[in-house]
Design an enzyme around this catalytic site. Structure first.
Site, PDB file in Angstrom:
ATOM      1  N   PRO A  23       0.886  -1.131   0.101  1.00  0.00           N
ATOM      2  CA  PRO A  23       0.161  -0.015   0.157  1.00  0.00           C
ATOM      3  C   PRO A  23       0.912   1.623   0.184  1.00  0.00           C
ATOM      4  O   PRO A  23       1.691   0.855   0.601  1.00  0.00           O
ATOM      5  CB  PRO A  23      -1.051  -0.345   1.055  1.00  0.00           C
ATOM      6  N   TYR A 181       0.232   4.560  13.207  1.00  0.00           N
ATOM      7  CA  TYR A 181      -0.859   5.673  13.697  1.00  0.00           C
ATOM      8  C   TYR A 181      -1.148   4.585  14.063  1.00  0.00           C
ATOM      9  O   TYR A 181      -1.408   4.007  14.864  1.00  0.00           O
ATOM     10  CB  TYR A 181      -1.479   4.886  11.491  1.00  0.00           C
TER      11      TYR A 181
HETATM   12  C1  FNR Z   1       4.374   4.313   1.994  1.00  0.00           C
HETATM   13  N1  FNR Z   1       4.763   3.115   2.514  1.00  0.00           N
HETATM   14  C2  FNR Z   1       3.444   3.182   3.009  1.00  0.00           C
HETATM   15  N2  FNR Z   1       2.482   2.005   4.191  1.00  0.00           N
HETATM   16  C3  FNR Z   1       1.486   1.815   4.018  1.00  0.00           C
HETATM   17  O1  FNR Z   1       1.613   0.135   5.187  1.00  0.00           O
HETATM   18  N3  FNR Z   1       0.481   2.417   3.778  1.00  0.00           N
HETATM   19  C4  FNR Z   1       1.014   3.207   2.586  1.00  0.00           C
HETATM   20  O2  FNR Z   1      -0.442   3.779   2.907  1.00  0.00           O
HETATM   21  C5  FNR Z   1       1.956   4.260   2.589  1.00  0.00           C
HETATM   22  N4  FNR Z   1       2.064   4.788   1.478  1.00  0.00           N
HETATM   23  C6  FNR Z   1       3.726   4.801   1.200  1.00  0.00           C
HETATM   24  C7  FNR Z   1       3.346   6.030   0.246  1.00  0.00           C
HETATM   25  C8  FNR Z   1       4.778   6.017  -0.768  1.00  0.00           C
HETATM   26  C9  FNR Z   1       5.212   6.890  -1.661  1.00  0.00           C
HETATM   27  C10 FNR Z   1       5.684   4.862  -0.018  1.00  0.00           C
HETATM   28  C11 FNR Z   1       7.415   4.609  -0.832  1.00  0.00           C
HETATM   29  C12 FNR Z   1       5.876   3.743   0.782  1.00  0.00           C
HETATM   30  C13 FNR Z   1       5.400   1.820   2.667  1.00  0.00           C
HETATM   31  C14 FNR Z   1       5.468   0.541   2.065  1.00  0.00           C
HETATM   32  O3  FNR Z   1       4.140   0.287   1.667  1.00  0.00           O
HETATM   33  C15 FNR Z   1       6.710  -0.282   2.287  1.00  0.00           C
HETATM   34  O4  FNR Z   1       6.085  -1.259   3.302  1.00  0.00           O
HETATM   35  C16 FNR Z   1       7.719   0.455   2.525  1.00  0.00           C
HETATM   36  O5  FNR Z   1       8.358   1.175   1.364  1.00  0.00           O
HETATM   37  C17 FNR Z   1       8.897  -0.265   2.746  1.00  0.00           C
HETATM   38  O6  FNR Z   1       8.783  -1.384   0.853  1.00  0.00           O
HETATM   39  P1  FNR Z   1       9.919  -0.626  -0.175  1.00  0.00           P
HETATM   40  O7  FNR Z   1       9.566   0.301  -1.022  1.00  0.00           O
HETATM   41  O8  FNR Z   1      11.462  -0.887   0.317  1.00  0.00           O
HETATM   42  O9  FNR Z   1       9.820  -2.056  -1.346  1.00  0.00           O
END
Ligand code: FNR
Length: 355
Positions: A23, A181
């Site tokens: 997400p 959160y």
């Molecule tokens: C996120 N992440 C995030 N996590 C979550 O639980 N809900 C969310 O809405 C968001 N929003 C979000 C927006 C953007 C632009 C990014 C880059 C990240 C965290 C994301 O889901 C993930 O857990 C982390 O980015 C780590 O994984 P990666 O990016 O290293 O594959």
């Protein structure tokens, strides 16, 4: 066939592979209503080989939005705007989940690329925030401690949003219990100083997450999978620990969850994280307990062979990736190609497989 591109069945849903889109907030909604941006953004992954896409943190109550631009599911107009987005993903043969969220004391903040940062003042579209205790996050506005009625309204908000999500056609419901959160604020002793049945012991701190999970499961019935995302450590002294996370994982599975989506951090500004490829995988392994608790790993997992190794070692049942999908919306097709696997390429793209 690789493990990464083997199917996974959860309740009545069979996901074609285990490489999923994490997400990610787009901060592009209007009054909680998803826009054309969300449609195109989510549908592109459906053509890119994702076994599952989970749409961004979507507020169950208006005061639960991280920013004024978050998506929501607290009213029917939002539900009706999500429905064609779900249809677009389904039309491409993929599955869409939604992350149900309440930001608690980290609500009412500016979106990342706004000129300002921190809390949005009420005269500029912000709102008063709530939390387990009246303890502010790093210079943000001080939240009000939720009373018993407020806690009931949160549980009802999750249940009502879950109902709207199912009506819109979503395939998976994920409860956001991570990243500092509201539900994570209850779990951690650093943000929860309550002396009622929602604070103190781990059992008490986990009560709200458990009640939300039970409420969402009641709405979901027997067929629809429910995930719970947790931060398995606060990366800070005196915070929530991986051992506590493993216990909470067991409890929410008993309450009706089907998979624990294991992330970390986000609760306090003084967290210290050793960030490196796959840095959160050991946390997923700790929660998974050798396969007793279905779990997913996330965090700097950026290529197929690396993701496959995590599954082969038995550290997780599935892989979520975030930023790699933003860099390459066809990450799934690429990973399958690299691992020599057959994945359902769109007919329109088949020529890309020839050489
Ligand atoms: C996120 N992440 C995030 N996590 C979550 O639980 N809900 C969310 O809405 C968001 N929003 C979000 C927006 C953007 C632009 C990014 C880059 C990240 C965290 C994301 O889901 C993930 O857990 C982390 O980015 C780590 O994984 P990666 O990016 O290293 O594959």
């Amino acid at each position: 066939m690789s493990l990464l591109f083997s199917p996974l069945t959860l309740r009545s849903l069979t996901l074609p592979n285990r490489l999923w889109v994490s997400p990610m907030c787009m901060y592009s909604a209007v009054d909680g209503v998803p826009q054309e941006w969300h449609h195109t953004h989510l549908a592109q992954f459906a053509s890119g080989g994702a076994g599952l896409i989970v749409a961004e943190a979507t507020a169950v109550l208006p005061e639960g939005r991280i920013s004024p631009r978050d998506t929501g599911l607290w009213n029917d107009a939002q539900r009706d705007a999500w429905a064609p987005i779900v249809d677009a993903v389904h039309a491409r043969g993929a599955h869409l989940g939604v992350q149900l969220a309440h930001a608690g004391r980290k609500a009412s903040t500016w979106w990342p690329w706004a000129a300002e940062n921190g809390s949005v003042p009420e005269d500029q579209g912000g709102w008063p925030t709530v939390a387990p205790s009246a303890i502010a996050f790093d210079g943000f506005a001080e939240p009000a401690a939720l009373d018993a009625d407020g806690i009931s309204a949160v549980i009802e908000g999750f249940a009502d949003a879950a109902r709207r999500a199912l009506d819109a056609g979503f395939d998976v419901l994920e409860i956001h219990g991570a990243h500092g959160y509201l539900l994570h604020q209850f779990l951690s002793p650093l943000s929860n100083r309550r002396d009622d049945e929602y604070g103190g012991s781990l059992e008490n701190r986990a009560r709200l997450l458990r009640e939300v999970t039970e409420a969402v499961r009641r709405v979901a019935g027997d067929a629809v999978p429910v995930f719970v995302r947790i931060s398995a450590t606060d990366h800070a002294p005196g915070g929530f620990t991986p051992e506590e996370a493993a216990q909470v994982g067991e409890w929410v599975m008993a309450d009706g969850a089907d998979l624990i989506d294991v992330s970390s951090g986000g609760l306090v500004a003084h967290q210290r994280i050793d960030v490196h490829p796959g840095y959160q995988v050991p946390l997923a392994a700790a929660v998974r307990q050798g396969g007793r608790i279905p779990s997913s790993a996330v965090g700097l997992l950026t290529d197929g062979a690396q993701a496959e190794a995590v599954l082969a070692k038995g550290d997780a049942d599935a892989i979520f990736a975030g930023r790699e999908w933003l860099r390459d919306p066809h990450f799934g097709l690429r990973a399958a190609h690299e691992l020599g696997d057959d994945v359902a390429w769109p007919d329109q793209y088949l020529r890309a497989r020839w050489r």
